[in-house]
Enzyme design. Structure first.
Site, mmCIF file in Angstrom:
data_model
loop_
_atom_site.group_PDB
_atom_site.id
_atom_site.type_symbol
_atom_site.label_atom_id
_atom_site.label_comp_id
_atom_site.label_asym_id
_atom_site.label_seq_id
_atom_site.Cartn_x
_atom_site.Cartn_y
_atom_site.Cartn_z
ATOM 1 N N SER A 204 0.808 -1.217 0.000
ATOM 2 C CA SER A 204 0.000 0.000 0.000
ATOM 3 C C SER A 204 0.843 1.269 0.000
ATOM 4 O O SER A 204 0.326 2.354 -0.231
ATOM 5 C CB SER A 204 -0.951 -0.004 1.201
ATOM 6 O OG SER A 204 -0.224 0.139 2.396
ATOM 7 N N LYS B 39 0.882 4.156 6.966
ATOM 8 C CA LYS B 39 0.073 5.066 6.151
ATOM 9 C C LYS B 39 0.599 6.477 6.300
ATOM 10 O O LYS B 39 1.325 6.781 7.255
ATOM 11 C CB LYS B 39 -1.398 5.042 6.619
ATOM 12 C CG LYS B 39 -2.141 3.731 6.376
ATOM 13 C CD LYS B 39 -2.617 3.615 4.944
ATOM 14 C CE LYS B 39 -3.467 2.359 4.747
ATOM 15 N NZ LYS B 39 -2.675 1.124 4.994
#
Lengths: 171, 171
Positions: free
Chosen positions: B92, B129
């Site tokens: 990601s 993230k």
DNA sequence: TATTTAGAATAATGTACATTATTCAAAAAA
DNA sequence: TTTTTTGAATAATGTACATTATTCTAAATA
């Protein structure tokens, strides 16, 4: 007067010192005393490595999920006397996860086999490329379509400096 | 008989020892003696960092082109007691140069400001993230279009573990 | 005179030892 | 009996010192 007599079990208990274990005096060069003290105070820079699947209680990472204790130097540098760092420039190797500005860890003692990423000096300019041996000969390939592979032969002025083992990327 | 008399200037010269400088005995816990010895033998893991524009003579990198001497631990870890490592999983964050299997260096003492890459525990699962504060609120964004941003609010079970400072990628 | 040699001088190094810190328990005091 | 005191016991710690290594030079020798 005397309150003498044997005191079995008396005395300072073991493991009460600063390090909870016996010590020995070792001579340290004066310029490195503070470095060594720091090194000792954090147990040799061994820090916990957590697996990404940790599901520990919060907010502090629980010890149960520590994969291992890691010292970056010991983990990344197997041959200290043969290792050096190079700062990467350009984007010819982004495909291999090497970005401009990254620090590359280079081991001169490793054999530059085909498929390895190496630091090469081409006409006196340092570059990082992947070594590739095919039926047509030995090549230095960029991991980027915009760059052309460089053929290595006796005539070419190419010297392999070492094999890249890791890339350090600041975010 | 005596061959006496003063011997001005006689004696072992300074700087002839193992370290070329005066030493002092420091007590070292026994379990770390070999580590410290190793640490000393390679002058504290300080290795040369070359600039990529080096144009030195071959085959050995010349000292003239050393940008600086670097100790990975000292360079990458500013707060040893607040730092830990996490192994990244998933893709990601490839856009930020983070690949599956990479080791992330995480500093818990840094303020998780907007724009920083952070390690967050979402419902007990660790993820990496980018923190993003917009007019609509606080989000955790992946650097990959296939993943959706996660909104952080009081109800959400999200805890920021720390700020990622560097990524170590093995090639 | 030129060469050799036997201390003299002084730094490097490891370790023994004196000092300090801490705990235990017999004897004294309450 | 219970509490307090005081020296015994023993680990931790830093440093002084004995030992070793090395170089220098005055005196002895050739």
């Amino acid at each position: 007067m005397g309150r003498g007599g044997i005191r079995r079990g008396a005395g300072r208990p073991k493991g009460q010192g600063k390090y909870n274990e016996p010590t020995k005096p070792i001579r340290i060069p004066e310029s490195m005393i503070s470095d060594v003290m720091k090194y000792l105070s954090i147990k040799g820079y061994k820090l916990p490595l957590y697996a990404s699947t940790v599901q520990a209680g919060f907010p502090s990472p629980a010890d149960d999920y520590i994969e291992q204790q890691l010292d970056l130097n010991q983990h990344l540098i197997k041959h200290p006397t043969a290792t050096f760092f190079v700062r990467a420039a350009g984007n010819s190797m982004v495909g291999a996860g090497i970005h401009s500005g990254d620090i590359l860890i280079v081991d001169r003692s490793l054999n530059p086999k085909s498929g390895k990423i190496v630091i090469a000096a081409i006409d006196g300019q340092l570059t990082v490329k992947r070594l590739s041996k095919t039926s047509k000969g030995l090549y230095l390939k960029a991991e980027n379509d915009q760059y052309q592979a460089i053929k290595i032969n006796d005539a070419s002025d190419v010297v392999i400096w070492g094999v890249v083992t890791s890339v350090i990327h600041k975010v």
